[in-house]
Enzyme design. Sequence first.
Site, short mmCIF file in Angstrom:
data_model
loop_
_atom_site.label_atom_id
_atom_site.label_comp_id
_atom_site.label_asym_id
_atom_site.label_seq_id
_atom_site.Cartn_x
_atom_site.Cartn_y
_atom_site.Cartn_z
N GLN A 91 0.84 -1.25 0.01
CA GLN A 91 0.01 -0.11 -0.14
C GLN A 91 1.07 1.10 -0.11
OE1 GLN A 91 -3.66 -0.52 2.82
NE2 GLN A 91 -2.08 -1.80 3.53
N HIS A 109 -1.33 1.24 -4.51
CA HIS A 109 -1.72 2.69 -4.29
C HIS A 109 -0.81 3.72 -5.21
CE1 HIS A 109 -3.69 1.78 -0.23
NE2 HIS A 109 -4.51 1.45 -1.17
N CYS A 117 -0.42 11.92 -16.00
CA CYS A 117 -0.85 13.18 -16.86
C CYS A 117 -2.49 13.41 -16.72
CB CYS A 117 -0.48 13.28 -18.19
SG CYS A 117 -1.10 14.72 -19.15
N SER A 177 -2.75 -1.16 9.27
CA SER A 177 -3.59 -1.23 10.48
C SER A 177 -4.93 -1.98 10.22
CB SER A 177 -3.87 0.50 10.75
OG SER A 177 -4.53 0.76 9.57
N ASN A 201 2.78 -7.17 12.93
CA ASN A 201 2.62 -5.76 13.10
C ASN A 201 2.78 -5.37 14.60
OD1 ASN A 201 1.29 -3.64 11.56
ND2 ASN A 201 -0.24 -3.46 13.59
N ALA A 219 8.70 -4.53 12.89
CA ALA A 219 8.79 -5.47 11.45
C ALA A 219 10.37 -5.60 11.64
CB ALA A 219 8.50 -4.63 10.43
P1 NAD Z 1 -11.55 3.75 2.81
O1 NAD Z 1 -12.86 3.99 2.69
O2 NAD Z 1 -10.98 2.52 1.95
O3 NAD Z 1 -10.62 3.95 3.97
C1 NAD Z 1 -11.30 4.61 5.02
C2 NAD Z 1 -10.40 4.61 5.96
O4 NAD Z 1 -9.57 5.75 5.36
C3 NAD Z 1 -10.80 5.42 7.20
O5 NAD Z 1 -10.87 4.20 8.31
C4 NAD Z 1 -9.83 6.41 7.66
O6 NAD Z 1 -8.64 5.56 8.26
C5 NAD Z 1 -9.09 6.59 6.12
N1 NAD Z 1 -9.86 7.91 5.95
C6 NAD Z 1 -10.49 7.98 4.59
N2 NAD Z 1 -11.07 9.34 4.55
C7 NAD Z 1 -10.65 9.80 5.72
C8 NAD Z 1 -10.70 10.96 6.21
N3 NAD Z 1 -11.41 12.02 5.43
N4 NAD Z 1 -10.03 11.57 7.29
C9 NAD Z 1 -9.28 10.63 7.96
N5 NAD Z 1 -9.23 9.21 7.54
C10 NAD Z 1 -9.84 9.13 6.48
O7 NAD Z 1 -10.87 4.99 1.82
P2 NAD Z 1 -11.49 5.53 0.34
O8 NAD Z 1 -11.84 6.80 0.24
O9 NAD Z 1 -12.38 4.48 -0.18
O10 NAD Z 1 -9.81 5.01 -0.32
C11 NAD Z 1 -10.05 4.60 -1.42
C12 NAD Z 1 -8.65 3.89 -1.88
O11 NAD Z 1 -7.91 5.07 -1.92
C13 NAD Z 1 -8.22 2.97 -0.69
O12 NAD Z 1 -7.55 1.80 -1.57
C14 NAD Z 1 -7.23 3.77 0.03
O13 NAD Z 1 -6.12 2.85 0.54
C15 NAD Z 1 -6.58 4.49 -1.12
N6 NAD Z 1 -5.83 5.73 -0.36
C16 NAD Z 1 -4.68 6.05 -0.90
C17 NAD Z 1 -3.89 6.95 -0.11
C18 NAD Z 1 -2.47 7.53 -0.55
O14 NAD Z 1 -1.96 8.48 -0.19
N7 NAD Z 1 -1.87 6.49 -1.25
C19 NAD Z 1 -4.40 7.71 0.45
C20 NAD Z 1 -5.95 7.50 0.96
C21 NAD Z 1 -6.63 6.43 0.41
N1 APR Z 2 6.75 -2.44 12.82
C1 APR Z 2 5.66 -3.13 12.59
N2 APR Z 2 4.29 -2.39 12.33
C2 APR Z 2 4.30 -1.06 12.77
C3 APR Z 2 5.64 -0.52 12.93
C4 APR Z 2 6.77 -1.17 13.08
N3 APR Z 2 7.95 -0.46 13.49
N4 APR Z 2 5.30 0.99 13.19
C5 APR Z 2 4.03 1.01 12.81
N5 APR Z 2 3.53 -0.34 12.75
C6 APR Z 2 2.04 -0.51 12.45
C7 APR Z 2 1.20 0.43 13.31
O1 APR Z 2 0.57 -0.53 14.35
C8 APR Z 2 -0.18 0.28 12.33
O2 APR Z 2 -0.90 -0.88 12.38
O3 APR Z 2 1.82 -0.31 11.10
C9 APR Z 2 0.48 0.10 10.90
C10 APR Z 2 0.33 1.39 10.17
O4 APR Z 2 -0.95 1.82 9.73
P1 APR Z 2 -1.39 3.01 9.16
O5 APR Z 2 -0.55 4.12 9.50
O6 APR Z 2 -2.94 3.01 8.99
O7 APR Z 2 -0.75 2.76 7.34
P2 APR Z 2 -1.56 1.71 6.33
O8 APR Z 2 -2.33 0.76 7.37
O9 APR Z 2 -0.33 1.59 5.52
O10 APR Z 2 -2.29 2.64 5.82
C11 APR Z 2 -3.30 1.97 4.69
O11 APR Z 2 -4.56 4.11 4.12
O12 APR Z 2 -4.19 6.15 4.21
C12 APR Z 2 -4.56 5.19 3.61
O13 APR Z 2 -3.60 4.56 1.39
C13 APR Z 2 -2.91 4.79 2.46
O14 APR Z 2 -1.81 3.39 2.16
C14 APR Z 2 -2.43 3.84 3.23
C15 APR Z 2 -3.56 2.90 3.74
#
Ligand code: NAD
Ligand code: APR
EC number: 2.3.1.286
Length: 233
Positions: A91, A109, A117, A177, A201, A219
Amino acid sequence: MASIRNIVILTGAGVSAESGIDTFRDGGGLWERHRVEDVATPEAFARDPELVLRFYDMRREAIQTRQPNAAHAALARLDAAWPGELLIVTQNVDDLHERAGANRVLHMHGEHLNAWCTACDARSPWRGPLIARPACPECGERALRPDIVWFGEMPYRMDEIFAALREADLFVSIGTSGAVYPAAGFVRNARDLGARTLELNLEPSQGTLWFDEARHGPATELVPAWVEEMLAG
Ligand code: NAD
Ligand code: APR
């Protein structure tokens, strides 16, 4: 481990945390310093493109100064040595898996090193700050955005991910997470398709109860130990 041939590994921001890259929802995570609505949505980009371009230029600069950690290195070792199918679905938009030497990596992602573009839809390697509005190498329009999937947009290559999940004997989730779909649902897809499931995790994720086994800790400790187990057969 003898019965395990095909592996799908999902990584999230936690696998890069010990490289110094902010996770999204931990403590002072990325979202807490920047409202999601302000930087990671198509609406935000339409409303204030300069803010979004500056944010991702800043994020890219920060990522470029970071190095892969022992977890990335261990996964690269497994990728190189594993005889069966193996796919690292990340991700993350950083390139630390690749810089550690992993090849079988899929960025669902997008990647911070690519630009997209909005005029001709072409993807191209990022060549410099997007805030400077460089021309698209394909069509010449100054309409580049980060090639990153924002909230509300569909992740990339989902067909390849589900094809790999259908074949997986083992699904391992590292440093995520379990907050964001569809990635957060992969463990259930994997279970339904007959795979064993393992969570590595820092602490229990939102989906931890769906895993056959969960190990909690950094990790850089958990992943090398697990890779040694896998390579020891
Ligand atoms: P989603 O519904 O899949 O995810 C919901 C989660 O995203 C929430 O539980 C929260 O953790 C976070 N989130 C979403 N909107 C938020 C907000 N306004 N404030 C705080 N947290 C927020 O999200 P989505 O809109 O359906 O996303 C679709 C896809 O876009 C997903 O696959 C997501 O992982 C991706 N994405 C990528 C990035 C990036 O920077 N690469 C950022 C956000 C989302
Ligand atoms: N080792 C292992 N796990 C870790 C460590 C570490 N050193 N530090 C943090 N973590 C874990 C945290 O406990 C948490 O569960 O990594 C996870 C990070 O979770 P997020 O911050 O939610 O990141 P992620 O799960 O990648 O978010 C998913 O959401 O915002 C969108 O697209 C965006 O790719 C992102 C997606």
